[in-house]
Design a protein around this motif. Structure first.
Motif, PDB file in Angstrom:
ATOM      1  N   ILE A   1       0.872  -1.174   0.000  1.00 35.32           N
ATOM      2  CA  ILE A   1       0.000   0.000   0.000  1.00 35.32           C
ATOM      3  C   ILE A   1       0.909   1.223   0.000  1.00 35.32           C
ATOM      4  N   ILE A   2       0.624   2.191  -0.871  1.00 37.70           N
ATOM      5  CA  ILE A   2       1.312   3.485  -0.821  1.00 37.70           C
ATOM      6  C   ILE A   2       0.243   4.542  -0.636  1.00 37.70           C
ATOM      7  N   THR A   3       0.353   5.254   0.462  1.00 33.65           N
ATOM      8  CA  THR A   3      -0.642   6.269   0.796  1.00 33.65           C
ATOM      9  C   THR A   3       0.074   7.534   1.272  1.00 33.65           C
ATOM     10  N   GLY A   4      -0.695   8.554   1.524  1.00 33.90           N
ATOM     11  CA  GLY A   4      -0.146   9.827   1.979  1.00 33.90           C
ATOM     12  C   GLY A   4      -1.051  10.951   1.503  1.00 33.90           C
ATOM     13  N   THR A   5      -0.765  12.122   1.976  1.00 37.23           N
ATOM     14  CA  THR A   5      -1.513  13.317   1.613  1.00 37.23           C
ATOM     15  C   THR A   5      -1.422  13.538   0.099  1.00 37.23           C
ATOM     16  N   PRO A   6      -2.504  14.035  -0.538  1.00 33.72           N
ATOM     17  CA  PRO A   6      -2.406  14.368  -1.955  1.00 33.72           C
ATOM     18  C   PRO A   6      -1.208  15.289  -2.213  1.00 33.72           C
ATOM     19  N   GLY A   7      -0.449  14.963  -3.267  1.00 34.14           N
ATOM     20  CA  GLY A   7       0.701  15.778  -3.637  1.00 34.14           C
ATOM     21  C   GLY A   7       2.039  15.242  -3.153  1.00 34.14           C
TER      22      GLY A   7
ATOM     23  N   ARG B   1       3.682  22.076  -4.642  1.00 31.95           N
ATOM     24  CA  ARG B   1       3.143  21.083  -5.578  1.00 31.95           C
ATOM     25  C   ARG B   1       1.644  21.274  -5.793  1.00 31.95           C
ATOM     26  N   LEU B   2       0.917  21.517  -4.725  1.00 33.14           N
ATOM     27  CA  LEU B   2      -0.536  21.667  -4.838  1.00 33.14           C
ATOM     28  C   LEU B   2      -0.899  22.939  -5.589  1.00 33.14           C
ATOM     29  N   ARG B   3      -0.155  24.008  -5.374  1.00 30.10           N
ATOM     30  CA  ARG B   3      -0.402  25.255  -6.117  1.00 30.10           C
ATOM     31  C   ARG B   3      -0.124  25.040  -7.605  1.00 30.10           C
ATOM     32  N   LYS B   4       0.940  24.298  -7.911  1.00 31.21           N
ATOM     33  CA  LYS B   4       1.281  23.999  -9.302  1.00 31.21           C
ATOM     34  C   LYS B   4       0.156  23.215  -9.975  1.00 31.21           C
ATOM     35  N   ARG B   5      -0.549  22.401  -9.213  1.00 31.41           N
ATOM     36  CA  ARG B   5      -1.665  21.601  -9.734  1.00 31.41           C
ATOM     37  C   ARG B   5      -2.993  22.371  -9.718  1.00 31.41           C
ATOM     38  N   ASN B   6      -2.943  23.639  -9.322  1.00 33.58           N
ATOM     39  CA  ASN B   6      -4.131  24.511  -9.268  1.00 33.58           C
ATOM     40  C   ASN B   6      -5.204  24.042  -8.291  1.00 33.58           C
ATOM     41  N   TYR B   7      -4.770  23.479  -7.160  1.00 32.69           N
ATOM     42  CA  TYR B   7      -5.726  23.135  -6.104  1.00 32.69           C
ATOM     43  C   TYR B   7      -6.326  24.428  -5.554  1.00 32.69           C
ATOM     44  N   SER B   8      -7.551  24.349  -5.072  1.00 37.13           N
ATOM     45  CA  SER B   8      -8.172  25.518  -4.451  1.00 37.13           C
ATOM     46  C   SER B   8      -7.458  25.819  -3.137  1.00 37.13           C
ATOM     47  N   GLU B   9      -7.582  27.054  -2.678  1.00 35.80           N
ATOM     48  CA  GLU B   9      -6.938  27.460  -1.425  1.00 35.80           C
ATOM     49  C   GLU B   9      -7.422  26.593  -0.266  1.00 35.80           C
ATOM     50  N   VAL B  10      -8.705  26.279  -0.251  1.00 34.84           N
ATOM     51  CA  VAL B  10      -9.264  25.436   0.816  1.00 34.84           C
ATOM     52  C   VAL B  10      -8.607  24.058   0.808  1.00 34.84           C
ATOM     53  N   LYS B  11      -8.496  23.443  -0.371  1.00 30.46           N
ATOM     54  CA  LYS B  11      -7.884  22.109  -0.488  1.00 30.46           C
ATOM     55  C   LYS B  11      -6.406  22.154  -0.110  1.00 30.46           C
ATOM     56  N   ILE B  12      -5.717  23.210  -0.498  1.00 35.74           N
ATOM     57  CA  ILE B  12      -4.303  23.347  -0.136  1.00 35.74           C
ATOM     58  C   ILE B  12      -4.162  23.366   1.381  1.00 35.74           C
ATOM     59  N   GLN B  13      -4.974  24.194   2.028  1.00 32.59           N
ATOM     60  CA  GLN B  13      -4.877  24.306   3.487  1.00 32.59           C
ATOM     61  C   GLN B  13      -5.284  23.005   4.183  1.00 32.59           C
ATOM     62  N   GLU B  14      -6.317  22.333   3.682  1.00 32.04           N
ATOM     63  CA  GLU B  14      -6.729  21.037   4.257  1.00 32.04           C
ATOM     64  C   GLU B  14      -5.585  20.025   4.177  1.00 32.04           C
ATOM     65  N   ASN B  15      -4.947  19.961   3.019  1.00 30.10           N
ATOM     66  CA  ASN B  15      -3.883  18.977   2.825  1.00 30.10           C
ATOM     67  C   ASN B  15      -2.619  19.322   3.605  1.00 30.10           C
TER      68      ASN B  15
END
Length: 160
Positions: free
Chosen positions: A4-10, A101-115
């Motif tokens: 299993i490989i898991t972890g926070t998105p990004g 990485r998340l900003r480069k992928r255009n994640y929303s600010e909310v998703k960035i902060q959650e992750n």
């Protein structure tokens, strides 16, 4: 070996899983694609994402794993599920690198902060420890290149 490989998105799960799978000749299964093919979960338009029932996901993945020995499952929800795996790897990154990485992928600010919150609180590590136990759990800090991270993982799991 079932990994299993898991972890926070990004954190690099998909890239690492593909590179590791190629190197050790294991089939790689992406959690999101698995759910889509099997009709697990429903798309929530308000949230803009697929909502996956963890119990159903775990049940279906365990059925799948029963017939597939050399398999790597990768996805961020896998820390939440108790799966019949030999090793569970949690990939981590420093929060500042994750944010880039998340900003480069255009994640929303909310998703960035959650992750970032998930990474800072070691959410995936804590969930994986509960579901897989200390003996099966491997924590790996991502390197600059997937190849370096894969080599690190191979050294660690080589003794398992």
């Amino acid at each position: 070996m079932r990994i299993i490989i898991t972890g926070t998105p990004g954190t690099g799960k998909t890239a690492i899983a593909k590179a590791l799978g190629k190197k050790i000749r294991h089939k790689v299964v992406n959690e999101k694609e698995f759910c889509t093919r099997r009709g697990i979960g429903k798309y929530d338009r308000k949230l803009g994402e697929r909502i996956i029932p963890i119990t159903k996901l775990a049940r279906e993945l365990n059925k799948f794993l029963a017939g597939h020995e050399k398999t790597i499952l990768e996805g961020h929800l896998l820390c939440e599920a108790k799966l019949k795996a030999d090793t569970a790897i949690v990939l981590t990154l420093p929060p500042k690198e994750l944010e880039k990485r998340l900003r480069k992928r255009n994640y929303s600010e909310v998703k960035i902060q959650e992750n970032i919150w998930c990474e800072e609180t070691q959410y995936c590590k804590k969930k994986a420890l509960k579901n897989y136990g200390k003996k099966k759990l491997v924590i790996v800090k991502g390197e600059k290149s997937p190849a370096k991270t894969v080599n690190k993982i191979i050294k660690i799991i080589g003794g398992k």
